[in-house]
Design an enzyme around this catalytic site. Structure first.
Site, short mmCIF file in Angstrom:
data_model
loop_
_atom_site.label_atom_id
_atom_site.label_comp_id
_atom_site.label_asym_id
_atom_site.label_seq_id
_atom_site.Cartn_x
_atom_site.Cartn_y
_atom_site.Cartn_z
CG MET A 1 36.64 35.43 38.95
SD MET A 1 36.80 33.70 38.85
CE MET A 1 35.42 33.14 39.78
N PRO A 2 36.38 39.80 37.13
CG PRO A 2 36.07 41.88 38.12
CD PRO A 2 36.37 40.46 38.43
CG HIS A 3 39.88 39.77 30.99
ND1 HIS A 3 41.22 39.74 31.33
CD2 HIS A 3 39.83 40.00 29.66
CE1 HIS A 3 41.94 39.92 30.24
NE2 HIS A 3 41.13 40.09 29.21
CB SER A 40 43.01 38.82 34.25
OG SER A 40 41.72 38.66 33.69
#
Length: 76
Positions: A1-3, A40
């Site tokens: 889940m890269p931010h 995100s």
């Protein structure tokens, strides 16, 4: 889940920031093989006069092991 956090000099419009976020999202989806829903992006504006102290030193100079693309400049 890269931010992804983008730190950029003030002056970009919201439309330009959306273009940046879209381009980064597509690039990360492709290179990290993650779906759009997993990503995100936030964009933080900085006054160029504060760039050296608030971005360059703490995020670039002080964290060389995390830097995968080095800048070709040094702030004044």
């Amino acid at each position: 889940m890269p931010h992804i956090i983008v730190k950029i000099a003030v002056g970009r419009s919201d439309e330009n920031k959306h273009l940046i976020a879209t381009a980064l999202t597509k690039a990360i989806m492709h290179s990290a093989q993650v779906p759009d829903e997993a990503l995100s992006v936030s964009i933080e504006d900085f006054d160029p006069a504060e760039w050296g102290a608030k971005v360059f030193k703490p995020d670039i100079i002080d964290k060389p092991d995390l830097l995968y693309k080095k800048p070709g400049y040094t702030p004044a």
